[in-house]
Design an enzyme around this catalytic site. Structure first.
Site, mmCIF file in Angstrom:
data_model
loop_
_atom_site.group_PDB
_atom_site.id
_atom_site.type_symbol
_atom_site.label_atom_id
_atom_site.label_comp_id
_atom_site.label_asym_id
_atom_site.label_seq_id
_atom_site.Cartn_x
_atom_site.Cartn_y
_atom_site.Cartn_z
ATOM 1 N N GLY A 52 0.822 -1.200 0.000
ATOM 2 C CA GLY A 52 0.000 0.000 0.000
ATOM 3 C C GLY A 52 0.853 1.245 0.000
ATOM 4 C CB THR A 54 1.696 4.054 4.782
ATOM 5 O OG1 THR A 54 0.644 3.152 5.127
ATOM 6 C CG2 THR A 54 1.113 5.402 4.380
ATOM 7 C CB ALA A 55 2.731 -0.624 5.415
ATOM 8 C CB VAL A 57 1.556 -7.238 4.019
ATOM 9 C CG1 VAL A 57 1.295 -8.426 4.941
ATOM 10 C CG2 VAL A 57 0.851 -6.002 4.556
ATOM 11 C CG ASP A 169 -9.150 0.996 2.626
ATOM 12 O OD1 ASP A 169 -9.923 1.109 1.644
ATOM 13 O OD2 ASP A 169 -7.946 0.740 2.511
#
Length: 721
Positions: A52, A54-55, A57, A169
């Protein structure tokens, strides 16, 4: 704000395979530089699950136990946010504990850059989005799986609201799937990067979410960048849930402008804000064309009409742009819980030749069930008759619905209507209408998308073929049961009633009518029963499903190759030639699949539907004959009883007269002339006694036959004449 349905902070599946040696806990030396770790966990950057703004996984392992987990690693951009925003996700996840919400195991830091890492539960089956992107689910989830999604999402959201959390979201990419120990799906909400604590009456002004699932008020500011001073409440999650549920039910987004949501943002906003009350979808089919509204789910949807009738009002009331008119969470939870607490009764309607799913509460009465059947079949409760597994099923309206037999799609209640009608059969859209065409040139992404679309239509054809074959089998089986339960062996009892006509001349004509066409009726029903058994054998021998499945299997192999090839920058000459041949073979297989579907399944099903209608008319006519015979036998019985009473009175009078003659003869001298010849009177009395006995036998036989006819009328009962 994310830029695509796949590109959120949530966990979605990556196309990159994990390293085989990594699965065994060992990594090649060349991979060491790509490894990252915290104190307790280790992962490789190729094991990307989702990414995403900001991050990212990754799939990771516990260094000691080898347990698989998911780690969310925050990038540099995430640290530009205020600290309170940075720590919000940690705080939210620590507060939550529910089976339908991703579990947080730990918060750690990477060794070198000291980036924050969330260690979370790993879901090996990807996200709901990856499930919906499978060609098999191109037209939405099967009903059972959709209900699992609904149950899990509602339960997870209920836990959020109990803890005062708004997610902001919600979308298929942020709903993870894992498979339980018994093979069942379990869905879990994830990606709480945008979540925050918010009570029902609180508002917020910051904008998060994914375009296609975003509330129109938030869309206006975040996507169209129009200044507005609106504040948003918890209802924004309800809009996202509505879009998500529609997507899961149909395989498509509800609001689609020409060219797609990402290419025509102004029209996307118009569709969502101009949507009439009650509409659940809007589409623009032509460039600069009109907006078309839909108030129902598409015919390609796999959900039954019984479930759709419960679901559509919920979608209509949470996909409401005016927050004042939109349902609150309390009503949403009440209405969805009402669906999830219901049990489904499968009913195959012989008049329509369609399987219905009737959703009722276990505490309802059967009268409510009969009304629910009426709403779906248009067969009034007083005209409904049921068989289950070949036996009469008597449903008393006042009894609890818990007494209804346990049904399945393959073992439903069989509904027969006392009112004759022409069967309409299953309504469906021809899968050929949804098959895209390959472009002439080699375009790896386009070829992959086309193959995916064709394969999706192929799976839809397979499902429809199976449904048509099942419907054909249920038609034959149900009508065969009905013919046998209707009492063909008992026709011999009607012959006995006909043979009794000679015992009383005054009833001869009536009894003659009772026996009319009995032999012909028996022969008709016997022939129909034999014909039904023969046709059922033919249906069982049908191989069209296997042929369609074979085509699909071959197409799926080509589709997988296309899916693999699209990730490459280009193909060599020989590979390109093979790719072209695969396109040709794929098209031939699709054509063959549709040919089998149309010629072997649809045409045979439609022919069987016509035959089914003719057979139903024969059965209705036979029932009318049986009812007429029943009325005639009942009339004979009444007349016989009346005749018996009259004979008894006459016999009593004659016996009295005979007794008087004997008394007079004993008291007086022998008369020269008797008023009645005694021998003749005695003979008449004896004759009347014999006739009275015969009448009693006749009355008894008529009563027996009347009971037989009444039994035939009840199994199932015939319409009033």
């Amino acid at each position: 704000m994310t830029t695509s349905p796949e590109s959120s902070g949530g966990v979605t599946q990556s196309h990159k395979p994990a390293c085989p040696t990594a699965e065994m806990g060992r990594w090649p030396a060349s991979w060491e530089q790509e490894m990252q770790s915290t104190v307790n966990y280790l992962w490789h950057t190729d094991d990307l699950l989702g990414q995403g703004a900001t991050a990212s996984v990754y799939k990771a392992r516990n260094k000691k136990s080898g347990e698989l987990v998911a780690v969310k690693v925050f990038n540099t951009a995430s640290y530009l946010r205020p600290r309170e925003v940075q720590v919000r996700e940690f705080e939210v996840l620590r507060k939550l504990n529910h089976q339908n919400i991703i579990k947080l195991f730990a918060v750690e830091e990477t060794g070198g850059s000291r980036q924050k890492v969330l260690v979370m539960e790993y879901c090996s089956s990807g996200s709901l989005l990856s499930v919906l992107e499978s060609p098999e689910n191109a037209f939405g989830l099967p009903e059972d799986e959709f209900l699992v999604v609904l149950r899990c999402v509602v339960a997870g959201m209920n836990h959020l609201r109990e803890n005062g959390i708004v997610h902001r979201d919600i979308k298929p990419g942020n709903i993870m799937r894992l498979v339980g120990e018994e093979g069942q799906s379990i869905y879990k909400l994830t990606d709480f990067g945008a979540a925050r604590e918010l009570d029902d009456d609180e508002k917020f002004v910051s904008v998060y979410g994914t375009e296609e699932y975003l509330h129109p008020d938030m869309y206006e500011r975040a996507v169209l960048h129009k200044p507005q001073q609106k504040a948003f409440g918890v209802a924004v999650d309800l809009w996202s849930i509505g879009v998500t549920l529609y997507h899961a039910a149909t395989g498509s987004l509800p609001f689609v402008p020409f060219g797609g949501p990402r290419r025509n943002k102004e029209i996307m906003y118009r569709i969502t804000t101009e949507k009439p009350a009650g509409a659940i979808a809007g589409t623009q089919r032509l460039e600069n064309g009109p907006l078309e509204w839909s108030y129902t789910l598409p015919i390609t949807c796999q959900l039954s009409m019984g479930l759709q009738s419960q679901l559509v009002p919920i979608l209509a009331n949470i996909l409401e742009v005016e927050q004042a008119k939109c349902w609150g969470f309390d009503q949403f939870f009440a209405e969805t819980s009402d669906i999830l607490q219901r049990v489904v009764v499968h009913v195959f309607s012989l008049p329509q030749a369609v399987v219905h799913h009737v959703y009722i509460h276990a505490h309802n009465t059967i009268a409510i069930f009969l009304e629910a059947v009426y709403k779906q079949t248009n067969v009034a409760p007083q005209h409904q008759e049921y068989l289950f597994e070949g036996h009469l099923c008597v449903l008393e309206p006042s009894v609890s619905a818990q007494h209804i037999a346990h049904t399945t799609a393959s073992s439903p209640l069989t509904l027969f209507s006392m009112v004759s009608e022409t069967p309409k059969g299953l309504a469906f859209r021809d899968p050929a209408l949804d098959i895209p065409k390959f472009v002439p040139k080699v375009d790896l992404q386009s070829d992959y998308n086309t193959a995916k679309g064709v394969l999706g239509a192929g799976y839809q054809a397979l499902r429809l073929a199976q449904a048509l074959l099942t419907g054909q089998e249920l038609m034959l089986r149900g009508l065969h049961w009905f013919v046998n339960v209707a009492g063909v062996p008992e026709i011999q009892e009607l012959k006995r009633a006909a043979e009794l006509r000679s015992k009383l001349r005054t009833l001869a004509e009536v009894l003659s009518r009772c026996s009319h066409n009995i032999t012909e009726t028996k022969m008709t029903l016997s022939n129909l029963s034999s014909e039904l058994m023969k046709n059922r054998d033919q249906v069982h021998a049908d191989r069209s499903i296997q042929q369609i499945q074979c085509c699909l299997d071959k197409m799926y192999l080509i589709y997988k190759q296309f899916k693999k090839s699209r990730m490459r920058p280009g193909l060599g000459y020989n590979e390109e030639q093979i790719h072209k041949l695969d396109k040709v073979n794929f098209s031939h297989l699709a054509k063959r699949l549709l040919q089998v579907f149309q010629e072997e399944r649809v045409q045979k099903y439609q022919a069987s539907l016509v035959t089914h209608g003719k057979r139903m008319r024969v059965v209705h006519e036979t029932r009318n004959h049986l009812r007429l015979v029943g009325c005639s036998v009942a009339a004979c019985n009444t007349e016989a009883q009346g005749a018996q009473e009259s004979l008894s009175k006459i016999l009593d009078w004659l016996s009295h007269q005979l007794l008087q003659d004997r008394t007079k003869g004993a008291q007086a001298s022998p008369p020269t002339t008797a008023p009645y010849p005694s021998p003749a009177l005695k003979d008449l009395v004896l004759h009347m006694q014999e006739l009275c006995k015969e009448m009693k036998v006749l009355a008894s036989d008529l009563q027996d036959n009347n009971r037989v006819i009444e039994g035939l009328s009840r199994v199932p009962s015939a319409p009033d004449i």
